[in-house]
Design an enzyme around this catalytic site. Sequence first.
Site, PDB file in Angstrom:
ATOM      1  N   GLU A  90       0.717  -1.425  -0.088  1.00 29.27           N
ATOM      2  CA  GLU A  90       0.088  -0.009   0.119  1.00 29.27           C
ATOM      3  C   GLU A  90       0.936   1.190   0.001  1.00 29.27           C
ATOM      4  OE1 GLU A  90      -2.876   0.347   3.112  1.00 29.27           O
ATOM      5  OE2 GLU A  90      -4.100   1.740   1.886  1.00 29.27           O
ATOM      6  N   ASP A  91       2.074   1.304   0.645  1.00 31.02           N
ATOM      7  CA  ASP A  91       2.630   2.513   1.004  1.00 31.02           C
ATOM      8  C   ASP A  91       3.995   2.712   0.399  1.00 31.02           C
ATOM      9  OD1 ASP A  91       0.385   3.211   2.514  1.00 31.02           O
ATOM     10  OD2 ASP A  91       1.573   2.668   4.447  1.00 31.02           O
TER      11      ASP A  91
END
Length: 726
Positions: A90-91
């Site tokens: 996600e990051d």
Amino acid sequence: MNVDRDTAPAEDALEAGMREVVRKVRTYNPRADIDRLWAAYRRGRQAHEGQLRKSGEPYFVHALTVADILADLRLDVDTLVAGMLHDVVEDTSLDLDTVRREFGPDVAHMVDGVTKISDLRSHNPETRQAENYRKLVFSITQDPRTVLIKLADRLHNMRTVEFLADERQAGMSRETMDVYAPLAHRFGLAKIKWELEDRAFKVLNPKAYYAVDDGVLQTRAARERLIEEVSRPLQASLVEAGVEAEIVGRPKHFYSIWNKMQAQDIPIERVYDLHALRILVRTKVDCYHALGIVHSLFTPLQDRIKDYIANPKPNMYQSLHTTIRAPGGKFVEIQIRTYEMHERSEIGIAAHWKYKEGPGDEHIDFSRMVSWLKQLMEYQEDVTDPREFMAGMKLDLFQDEVFVYSPRGDIFQLPRGATPLDFAFEVHSAVGLHCVGAKVNGRIVSLTTELKNRDTIEILTSKSAHPGTSWLEIVKTGKARHHIRRWIRSTQFEESVRLGRDILVREFGRHKLNVHPDKDLDGVAQEMGYTETEKLLAAVGCGDLTATKVLARLEPREKKPPAKLVDMGKDIYAALLRRRVSGVKIQGLDSLMVRYARCCEPIPGDQVIGVVTRGRGVSVHRLGCSNLANIEPERLIDVSWDVGEEQVFQVKLTVTALDRRGLLADLSDAIRGVGTNIHSGDFKGDHELAVVSFLVEVRNLNNLERVLLAVRRVEGVQRVERYQLN
Ligand code: MN
């Protein structure tokens, strides 16, 4: 190398943290693949390089702490690896394929599961939240280790919650209370549940939190004295009996103390949990031995002895509980369990993976927990309203539960607040669907009665009984709701088809068309976009489609349109009456598609007319009801009564009488004298005139007329009216 210096760069702290994780893993799993752990560490740290948490720490501190929490749960290497990488997809620029290639499909699967459940940042929080939980529950059923990572993730986020903006703090804490703490409980992770609850409690209700904190501190000396008075003789007796045991105090769980204070409305000194001991022994036999010793020294409270060893809780919790009267009259709760039971009570489902790497453990009913979640998913599948979904989730997850018995002695677990109806559906859907009543501990009770622990419930069924929409407001479990909703949907459809057919037959008859709704409408149905003729009939029945529209399709354009009811002008109702076309039969109260208008309260015997409302079936009014004036004529249909004697209808009567002593009693006597039940009454007295209204229960018009006659005969009565039609 690991010297603690002010100038030590963050990397050193990270590496020290990682070494601590590795040390923990080695203690419970000497054969663990440590290289793999280090590889994940390097990958994760590199990927998050340069990113900071709101606290100002390097981002990877978070992922590493998650792995550390997972190591405290003694989990396998794969789960720890997934924990360290849980935020990379996600990051960071690292993608799932890379994770899969480097760390294998299991790790990738867990990372994917955790990633999909992102935090609440959305334009429509409600929908987004519901969607998130759906995904969460789904990914857990795929690989339950996902929930452990998610819980560890949430735990660290709650530990650092103060760095967030106030609104986010509250939102995250609410969600933690509603979903994550109950999840932790369901999976037997008592320690994590407590920490989550206490941290969320502190954010959501700081005043209460500090009050409890203060109270615990204030009562500490007295409490320790009391514990000492109990544990000293106990320790001596255990040694004497040759039971190897360890007596420990219990950690304080502020949130549960607060809940008990609230629920029982008692001051902090009276909460049992505060005076609590735990005895840890080596074997199951020692548990019972120790219990005997406790009871030989102190008087137990009879109804507070619980054997969760013979009857483990659904989340695998095992222990003996007893509450004894200590010197001075105070109560002390004592829990007795083996070291193994104790560990499992704290790490729950996580024990499954721990033991998987060692010898197999046959005690753990692991599949039961996962199948419970799968069921929960199924029951919620047909719920489209996010608010309803959330409410259902909360109820089904909610930790408070009651244990009740069937007459045969089988034990059932239900959420607190559950009713006999929930129990009926828990036994079997067929029992629920035909439930007419219930006995609790031998006494007939209302279906809305809240069940209590140890109640014995007997369900009364009848083949002809069926659910009503009101049941949805009574039941608490997803299972019951699911079955009721499904029944209503299918029945509503059948009833709509029947009603639609009746309406069309009547309309075709009026226009002298020789058309049969079931045989001759296939073409029209298709033309109008219905996949089946039945669906067209249902649409007419529930009011989504008017009969006039169907007629228009059938009749060639050049033909004169049918005489509309509206042309009959003011005499419309009289005209309807004269025509004497056989009407749609109203068969009773329990019909889902027919309802009685509240405005004019029709009862059998009244001349009535039906209004096909949009999407809600037919509502029945008395002829002459003023509300009919605004109805489009094409929505009016003839109806006739076909109701059995057993049904009662409520009618409101308004009596105007000269006020005098005993008036009310005389009126009630008169009404009851003709065998009529009074549901409720209301009295308004003036100086001279009294206006009394009664809600009476009658079967039909004859019945009502007898009531009116009896009331008129009461001394002083000037007028008695049923709802006035103008
Ligand atoms: Mn995270």
